[in-house]
Design a protein around this motif. Structure first.
Motif, PDB file in Angstrom:
ATOM      1  N   VAL B  15      -4.559   0.886   6.348  1.00  0.00           N
ATOM      2  CA  VAL B  15      -3.783   1.971   5.761  1.00  0.00           C
ATOM      3  C   VAL B  15      -3.120   2.775   6.882  1.00  0.00           C
ATOM      4  O   VAL B  15      -3.753   3.080   7.893  1.00  0.00           O
ATOM      5  CB  VAL B  15      -4.684   2.875   4.898  1.00  0.00           C
ATOM      6  CG1 VAL B  15      -3.922   4.119   4.433  1.00  0.00           C
ATOM      7  CG2 VAL B  15      -5.216   2.105   3.694  1.00  0.00           C
ATOM      8  N   GLY B  16      -1.835   3.044   6.694  1.00  0.00           N
ATOM      9  CA  GLY B  16      -1.067   3.783   7.678  1.00  0.00           C
ATOM     10  C   GLY B  16      -0.289   2.907   8.646  1.00  0.00           C
ATOM     11  O   GLY B  16       0.620   3.398   9.333  1.00  0.00           O
ATOM     12  N   ARG B  61       9.054   3.811   1.461  1.00  0.00           N
ATOM     13  CA  ARG B  61       8.390   3.195   2.609  1.00  0.00           C
ATOM     14  C   ARG B  61       8.689   1.701   2.705  1.00  0.00           C
ATOM     15  O   ARG B  61       8.447   1.077   3.728  1.00  0.00           O
ATOM     16  CB  ARG B  61       6.878   3.422   2.580  1.00  0.00           C
ATOM     17  CG  ARG B  61       6.155   2.805   1.402  1.00  0.00           C
ATOM     18  CD  ARG B  61       4.657   3.128   1.471  1.00  0.00           C
ATOM     19  NE  ARG B  61       3.921   2.551   0.348  1.00  0.00           N
ATOM     20  CZ  ARG B  61       3.749   3.154  -0.816  1.00  0.00           C
ATOM     21  NH1 ARG B  61       4.285   4.356  -1.014  1.00  0.00           N
ATOM     22  NH2 ARG B  61       3.066   2.553  -1.782  1.00  0.00           N
ATOM     23  N   SER B  77       4.495   2.676   6.269  1.00  0.00           N
ATOM     24  CA  SER B  77       3.156   3.249   6.387  1.00  0.00           C
ATOM     25  C   SER B  77       2.345   2.755   5.195  1.00  0.00           C
ATOM     26  O   SER B  77       2.494   3.273   4.083  1.00  0.00           O
ATOM     27  CB  SER B  77       3.228   4.776   6.405  1.00  0.00           C
ATOM     28  OG  SER B  77       1.923   5.336   6.484  1.00  0.00           O
ATOM     29  N   LEU B  78       1.501   1.757   5.442  1.00  0.00           N
ATOM     30  CA  LEU B  78       0.788   1.095   4.363  1.00  0.00           C
ATOM     31  C   LEU B  78      -0.071   2.064   3.559  1.00  0.00           C
ATOM     32  O   LEU B  78      -0.803   2.886   4.137  1.00  0.00           O
ATOM     33  CB  LEU B  78      -0.100  -0.009   4.922  1.00  0.00           C
ATOM     34  CG  LEU B  78       0.515  -1.387   5.122  1.00  0.00           C
ATOM     35  CD1 LEU B  78      -0.474  -2.299   5.828  1.00  0.00           C
ATOM     36  CD2 LEU B  78       0.981  -1.986   3.803  1.00  0.00           C
ATOM     37  N   GLN B  79       0.021   1.918   2.250  1.00  0.00           N
ATOM     38  CA  GLN B  79      -0.830   2.658   1.334  1.00  0.00           C
ATOM     39  C   GLN B  79      -1.813   1.691   0.671  1.00  0.00           C
ATOM     40  O   GLN B  79      -1.559   0.485   0.611  1.00  0.00           O
ATOM     41  CB  GLN B  79       0.024   3.355   0.278  1.00  0.00           C
ATOM     42  CG  GLN B  79       1.005   4.360   0.861  1.00  0.00           C
ATOM     43  CD  GLN B  79       0.309   5.429   1.673  1.00  0.00           C
ATOM     44  OE1 GLN B  79      -0.541   6.171   1.158  1.00  0.00           O
ATOM     45  NE2 GLN B  79       0.651   5.529   2.965  1.00  0.00           N
ATOM     46  N   PRO B  80      -2.928   2.189   0.157  1.00  0.00           N
ATOM     47  CA  PRO B  80      -3.928   1.289  -0.458  1.00  0.00           C
ATOM     48  C   PRO B  80      -3.334   0.403  -1.554  1.00  0.00           C
ATOM     49  O   PRO B  80      -3.754  -0.740  -1.723  1.00  0.00           O
ATOM     50  CB  PRO B  80      -4.957   2.271  -1.028  1.00  0.00           C
ATOM     51  CG  PRO B  80      -4.853   3.472  -0.140  1.00  0.00           C
ATOM     52  CD  PRO B  80      -3.401   3.582   0.220  1.00  0.00           C
ATOM     53  N   ASP B  81      -2.333   0.918  -2.266  1.00  0.00           N
ATOM     54  CA  ASP B  81      -1.728   0.166  -3.358  1.00  0.00           C
ATOM     55  C   ASP B  81      -0.846  -0.983  -2.876  1.00  0.00           C
ATOM     56  O   ASP B  81      -0.402  -1.813  -3.668  1.00  0.00           O
ATOM     57  CB  ASP B  81      -0.887   1.121  -4.220  1.00  0.00           C
ATOM     58  CG  ASP B  81      -0.438   0.493  -5.528  1.00  0.00           C
ATOM     59  OD1 ASP B  81       0.772   0.527  -5.814  1.00  0.00           O
ATOM     60  OD2 ASP B  81      -1.286  -0.078  -6.238  1.00  0.00           O
ATOM     61  N   ASP B  82      -0.561  -1.045  -1.582  1.00  0.00           N
ATOM     62  CA  ASP B  82       0.373  -2.047  -1.058  1.00  0.00           C
ATOM     63  C   ASP B  82      -0.287  -3.383  -0.744  1.00  0.00           C
ATOM     64  O   ASP B  82       0.415  -4.354  -0.425  1.00  0.00           O
ATOM     65  CB  ASP B  82       1.061  -1.524   0.210  1.00  0.00           C
ATOM     66  CG  ASP B  82       1.859  -0.262  -0.051  1.00  0.00           C
ATOM     67  OD1 ASP B  82       2.104   0.489   0.924  1.00  0.00           O
ATOM     68  OD2 ASP B  82       2.242  -0.010  -1.214  1.00  0.00           O
TER      69      ASP B  82
END
Lengths: 123, 105
Positions: B15-16, B61, B77-82
């Protein structure tokens, strides 16, 4: 909102035929090209066929050309895929999908998908 | 027939992180390329079309770039949903999907 609901999947013996249907709602069905895409278990996406908004043009992947037939009934807001001489390798989830524009059905990305229907080809 | 090759096949990230997925076409497809996200048991969802146009409702993003034979999908910026599988698709000449990139934690 756009809704695409596939039906007709199930277990079928090799060599038999099957027809899938896709009921469309929430948009002007006759204004959009439509597609069928499949996904074998644990595998990637495979585009199968596209049809123009008025049904006059059809296009197929080489892997199914001559065995599968895409057509539509704009009066019923329904898309079909008729599959002939089914093989075990045709086992997959089959998705109905909407192209982003009308016309020939080509040069349009897929902007909406149904939930898919599972076809299992097995004796 | 046009072949689409994605790399990598699997990508591990946190994440991030900023991540990039590459898609190469076997011939010039101009900018007729889309990117899709698919989660297990769900239908794909379009993210990017015409190589760099963001589909309505898709978070900013996500971005796409490239033309002719080389394309990239970037998540800034990676999110958990990605965490999902991503596919490119050419629609210059009929349609072809790439083999997919699984983005995992």
């Amino acid at each position: 909102q756009v809704q695409l609901v596939e039906s007709g999947g199930g277990v079928v013996q090799p060599g038999r035929s099957l027809r899938l249907s896709c009921a469309a709602s929430g948009f002007i069905f006759s204004s959009y090209g439509m597609h069928w895409v499949r996904q074998a278990p644990g595998k990637g996406l495979e585009w199968l066929a596209a049809i123009s908004s008025d049904g006059s043009d059809q296009h197929y992947a080489d892997s199914v050309k001559g065995r599968f037939s895409i057509y539509r009934d704009n009066s019923r807001n329904t898309l079909y895929l008729h599959m002939f001489i089914l093989r075990p390798e045709d086992t997959a989830v089959y998705y109905c999908a909407r192209g982003s524009s009308g016309g020939s059905g080509l040069r349009a990305y897929i902007d909406s998908w149904g939930q898919g229907t599972l076809v299992t080809v097995s004796s | 027939d046009i072949q689409m090759t994605q790399s990598p096949s699997t990508l591990s990230a946190s994440v991030g992180d900023r991540v990039t997925i590459t898609c190469r076409a076997s011939q010039n497809i101009n900018s007729w390329l889309a990117w899709y996200q698919q989660k297990p048991g769900k239908a794909p969802k379009v993210l990017i079309y015409k190589a760099s146009s963001l589909e309505t409702g898709v978070p900013s993003r996500f971005s796409g770039s490239g033309s002719e034979t080389e394309f990239t999908l970037t998540i800034s910026s990676l999110q958990p949903d990605d965490f999902a599988t991503y596919y490119c698709q050419q629609y210059n000449s009929l349609y072809t999907f790439g083999q997919g990139t699984k983005l995992e934690i």
